[in-house]
Design an enzyme around this catalytic site. Structure first.
Site, PDB file in Angstrom:
ATOM      1  N   HIS A   1      77.103  40.930  37.240  1.00  0.00           N
ATOM      2  CA  HIS A   1      77.438  41.169  38.645  1.00  0.00           C
ATOM      3  C   HIS A   1      76.949  42.532  39.102  1.00  0.00           C
ATOM      4  O   HIS A   1      77.040  43.526  38.387  1.00  0.00           O
ATOM      5  CB  HIS A   1      78.936  40.994  38.910  1.00  0.00           C
ATOM      6  CG  HIS A   1      79.839  41.971  38.233  1.00  0.00           C
ATOM      7  ND1 HIS A   1      80.234  43.162  38.823  1.00  0.00           N
ATOM      8  CD2 HIS A   1      80.458  41.937  37.026  1.00  0.00           C
ATOM      9  CE1 HIS A   1      81.058  43.799  38.013  1.00  0.00           C
ATOM     10  NE2 HIS A   1      81.208  43.090  36.911  1.00  0.00           N
TER      11      HIS A   1
ATOM     12  N   ASP B   1      79.792  49.063  34.828  1.00  0.00           N
ATOM     13  CA  ASP B   1      80.390  47.750  35.022  1.00  0.00           C
ATOM     14  C   ASP B   1      80.008  47.309  36.440  1.00  0.00           C
ATOM     15  O   ASP B   1      80.615  47.754  37.405  1.00  0.00           O
ATOM     16  CB  ASP B   1      81.907  47.859  34.859  1.00  0.00           C
ATOM     17  CG  ASP B   1      82.644  46.577  35.188  1.00  0.00           C
ATOM     18  OD1 ASP B   1      82.013  45.512  35.223  1.00  0.00           O
ATOM     19  OD2 ASP B   1      83.855  46.657  35.452  1.00  0.00           O
TER      20      ASP B   1
ATOM     21  N   GLU C   1      82.324  39.673  41.953  1.00  0.00           N
ATOM     22  CA  GLU C   1      83.046  39.572  40.687  1.00  0.00           C
ATOM     23  C   GLU C   1      84.264  40.478  40.656  1.00  0.00           C
ATOM     24  O   GLU C   1      85.324  40.088  40.151  1.00  0.00           O
ATOM     25  CB  GLU C   1      82.113  39.914  39.526  1.00  0.00           C
ATOM     26  CG  GLU C   1      82.667  39.531  38.148  1.00  0.00           C
ATOM     27  CD  GLU C   1      83.586  40.586  37.530  1.00  0.00           C
ATOM     28  OE1 GLU C   1      84.259  40.271  36.540  1.00  0.00           O
ATOM     29  OE2 GLU C   1      83.636  41.731  38.041  1.00  0.00           O
ATOM     30  N   GLU C   2      84.142  41.687  41.180  1.00  0.00           N
ATOM     31  CA  GLU C   2      85.247  42.653  41.087  1.00  0.00           C
ATOM     32  C   GLU C   2      86.484  42.213  41.873  1.00  0.00           C
ATOM     33  O   GLU C   2      87.575  42.748  41.650  1.00  0.00           O
ATOM     34  CB  GLU C   2      84.793  44.035  41.557  1.00  0.00           C
ATOM     35  CG  GLU C   2      83.794  44.724  40.634  1.00  0.00           C
ATOM     36  CD  GLU C   2      84.374  45.119  39.285  1.00  0.00           C
ATOM     37  OE1 GLU C   2      85.580  44.903  39.068  1.00  0.00           O
ATOM     38  OE2 GLU C   2      83.615  45.637  38.458  1.00  0.00           O
TER      39      GLU C   2
ATOM     40  N   ASP D   1      78.808  41.036  30.753  1.00  0.00           N
ATOM     41  CA  ASP D   1      79.586  42.002  31.521  1.00  0.00           C
ATOM     42  C   ASP D   1      79.722  43.267  30.683  1.00  0.00           C
ATOM     43  O   ASP D   1      78.725  43.877  30.336  1.00  0.00           O
ATOM     44  CB  ASP D   1      80.937  41.397  31.914  1.00  0.00           C
ATOM     45  CG  ASP D   1      81.540  42.039  33.154  1.00  0.00           C
ATOM     46  OD1 ASP D   1      81.538  43.278  33.209  1.00  0.00           O
ATOM     47  OD2 ASP D   1      82.002  41.324  34.048  1.00  0.00           O
TER      48      ASP D   1
ATOM     49  N   HIS E   1      86.056  51.313  34.721  1.00  0.00           N
ATOM     50  CA  HIS E   1      86.620  51.504  36.062  1.00  0.00           C
ATOM     51  C   HIS E   1      86.967  52.964  36.334  1.00  0.00           C
ATOM     52  O   HIS E   1      87.764  53.271  37.223  1.00  0.00           O
ATOM     53  CB  HIS E   1      87.818  50.585  36.321  1.00  0.00           C
ATOM     54  CG  HIS E   1      87.421  49.181  36.620  1.00  0.00           C
ATOM     55  ND1 HIS E   1      88.236  48.292  37.266  1.00  0.00           N
ATOM     56  CD2 HIS E   1      86.269  48.509  36.375  1.00  0.00           C
ATOM     57  CE1 HIS E   1      87.617  47.130  37.397  1.00  0.00           C
ATOM     58  NE2 HIS E   1      86.421  47.241  36.850  1.00  0.00           N
TER      59      HIS E   1
END
Length: 340
Positions: free
Chosen positions: A67, A184, A218-219, A238, A318
């Site tokens: 993503h 990510d 995706e998030e 991922d 994150h």
């Protein structure tokens, strides 16, 4: 340029293209251009995600995904003093973005820089600067424009619903570490483009047809909720989360056996482990209880697939993330073993 260096260079370009979930069109366009440069055809789905078509030797079709959307924010409202309240796009802690530089993107194409701060931002003037709970209601964005009241901000064209992207602070160290926000999952997008580069330059055809989905939601949980009906297996590329009670490292490729959605397909996951062993890769098998992927979205969407999840180990996910080029290489080699 060797493929790992190409991947790192591509990650550096990608993380500097703003793309919070739902605002990923420029990043999608970049990936599309790269894939077409390697000779592969592409289409956009109705959600704005990219599908890259890779012909194989047999009729069966498998799916890969990564993503390109990232964490970010939206303007929630304009405060009377000319600062902005915001709402999160994706899941992160306020501590991880406090003090970060950011950009506000208006719907008429203007961009303004700013800084994300707590409402008590200085120990010199606020008694609760250290103790104020870091949550959305206690945070704001300070705009780098001469604004003294809400009308000044509105005159700039900034409105509720405008996207806010976080500056990535990309760095590639001499020791081989890649440090940046948004690894990510732009690290994995880089790995998939590296796979396309190698297949193109080495004139290699995969065993099965491949549909590569570069998703853009995706998030927020629904990037791959709908897949082409002919896909039988779907592998999300991922990241491998790192932390207590986990086996992965910044140098290895992680193979996820189970996340918050539940167990991944036993046969497909076992096959990936066997490939990693046969190729003598640095790998880890892990369980991620606070994690979901594009395969999670595909399962929830009712797609009739076998699903699995892999990815290079990412430290401080994150947050201010980091991985090493050897993890990118291990992920690339596992992908090659799976598709070729």
């Amino acid at each position: 340029m060797n493929t790992v260096e190409y991947i790192v260079e591509t990650i550096g370009k990608l993380v500097n293209i703003p793309s919070p979930s739902g605002f990923a069109h420029k990043a999608i366009a970049f990936v599309k251009e790269e894939a077409e440069r390697f000779g592969f055809t592409c289409d956009l789905n109705q959600k704005g995600g990219l599908i890259i078509h890779v012909p194989g030797k047999v009729e069966e079709t498998i799916g890969l995904s990564a993503h390109v959307d990232t964490l970010g924010a939206m303007v929630r409202s304009i405060n009377s003093d000319g600062t902005l309240r915001f709402t999160s796009v994706g899941g992160f802690t306020m501590q991880s973005i406090e003090g970060s530089y950011c950009t506000i993107h208006t719907r008429d194409g203007k961009e303004y820089t700013g800084t994300i701060l707590a409402n008590s931002p200085s120990v010199h003037t606020f008694d609760d600067a250290r103790t104020l709970e870091r949550k959305e209601a206690n945070m704001h964005i300070r705009i780098d424009e001469i604004v003294k009241k809400d009308e000044d901000v509105k005159a700039l064209g900034i409105e509720t619903g405008d996207y806010v992207s976080f500056d990535p602070k990309f760095s590639y160290t001499e020791s081989g570490f890649i440090k940046s926000r948004h690894l990510d999952d732009k690290a994995s997008v880089g790995v998939l483009l590296g796979l396309l580069k190698d297949m193109s330059e080495e004139n290699k055809t995969p065993e099965k047809n491949i549909e590569i989905l570069i998703s853009n939601y995706e998030e927020v949980g629904f990037g791959a909720s709908y897949l082409p009906a002919n896909i039988t297996e779907f592998l999300a590329v991922d990241m491998g989360a790192l932390g207590d009670d986990l086996n992965g490292t910044e140098y290895a490729v992680s193979i996820c056996a189970k996340d918050s959605t539940g167990p991944y397909d036993y046969e497909l996951t076992t096959r990936l482990v066997q490939i990693a062993k046969e190729k003598k890769l640095d790998y880890a098998i892990d369980i991620f209880p606070h994690y979901g992927s594009d395969v999670s979205a595909a399962y929830h969407g009712g797609n009739n697939i076998k699903g699995a999840l892999i990815g290079q180990g990412i430290h401080a996910s994150h947050g201010m993330e980091r991985t090493h080029k050897t993890a990118l290489k291990n992920t690339l080699e596992l992908l090659k073993g799976y598709v070729l």
